[in-house]
Design a protein around this motif. Structure first.
Motif, short mmCIF file in Angstrom:
data_model
loop_
_atom_site.label_atom_id
_atom_site.label_comp_id
_atom_site.label_asym_id
_atom_site.label_seq_id
_atom_site.Cartn_x
_atom_site.Cartn_y
_atom_site.Cartn_z
N ASP A 75 0.80 -1.23 0.00
CA ASP A 75 0.00 0.00 0.00
C ASP A 75 0.83 1.28 0.00
O ASP A 75 0.30 2.35 -0.27
N ALA A 76 2.11 1.22 0.30
CA ALA A 76 2.92 2.43 0.43
C ALA A 76 3.32 3.01 -0.92
O ALA A 76 3.74 4.16 -0.99
N THR A 77 3.21 2.24 -1.96
CA THR A 77 3.62 2.71 -3.28
C THR A 77 2.42 3.23 -4.06
O THR A 77 1.28 2.96 -3.71
N GLN A 78 2.71 3.96 -5.13
CA GLN A 78 1.60 4.45 -5.97
C GLN A 78 0.92 3.31 -6.69
O GLN A 78 -0.28 3.32 -6.89
N SER A 79 1.70 2.34 -7.09
CA SER A 79 1.16 1.17 -7.78
C SER A 79 1.41 -0.07 -6.92
O SER A 79 2.55 -0.35 -6.56
N ALA A 114 10.17 0.70 -11.04
CA ALA A 114 8.87 0.13 -11.43
C ALA A 114 7.80 1.21 -11.54
O ALA A 114 6.99 1.18 -12.47
N GLU A 115 7.80 2.15 -10.62
CA GLU A 115 6.80 3.23 -10.72
C GLU A 115 7.09 4.15 -11.89
O GLU A 115 6.17 4.73 -12.46
N PHE A 116 8.36 4.29 -12.26
CA PHE A 116 8.69 5.11 -13.42
C PHE A 116 8.15 4.48 -14.69
O PHE A 116 7.63 5.19 -15.56
N PHE A 117 8.26 3.14 -14.79
CA PHE A 117 7.81 2.48 -16.01
C PHE A 117 6.32 2.12 -16.00
O PHE A 117 5.70 2.02 -17.07
#
Length: 102
Positions: free
Chosen positions: A58-62, A97-100
């Motif tokens: 849950d801490a990440t955007q995705s 991973a969030e960048f891609f």
């Protein structure tokens, strides 16, 4: 403060106090049962895992980025890397991973 607030504070105090005092008063002899000893040994690790794993996702955007970092972190720690390198690698994986993905 209202009576409800005082009751809530007292209840929290009482439950917390009982959790700490009851084992000291009820268990006088060393524990010899292998199952109970094993259970008590793993309780802190299970508690930490239950609190940590949902936060990783849950801490990440995705959530996919968090899941990828979790898998990479488990793999790196399995191969013997320490806490700091695993944490740095997981942060880098989430960043990439969030960048891609996003």
């Amino acid at each position: 403060m209202t009576a409800y607030a005082y009751g809530a504070i007292f209840t929290a105090f009482f439950v917390s106090y009982l959790i700490r005092v009851l084992p000291l008063t009820l268990i006088r002899k060393p524990i010899k049962n292998r199952f109970i000893k094993s259970f008590l040994y793993y309780v802190p690790y299970i508690t930490l895992a239950v609190m940590t794993f949902p936060a990783i996702i849950d801490a990440t955007q995705s959530p996919v980025a968090g899941l990828i970092a979790l898998v990479i972190g488990i793999a790196l720690s399995y191969f013997g890397l320490g806490l700091f390198p695993v944490a740095c690698a997981c942060c880098a994986v989430v960043f990439a991973a969030e960048f891609f993905l996003v």
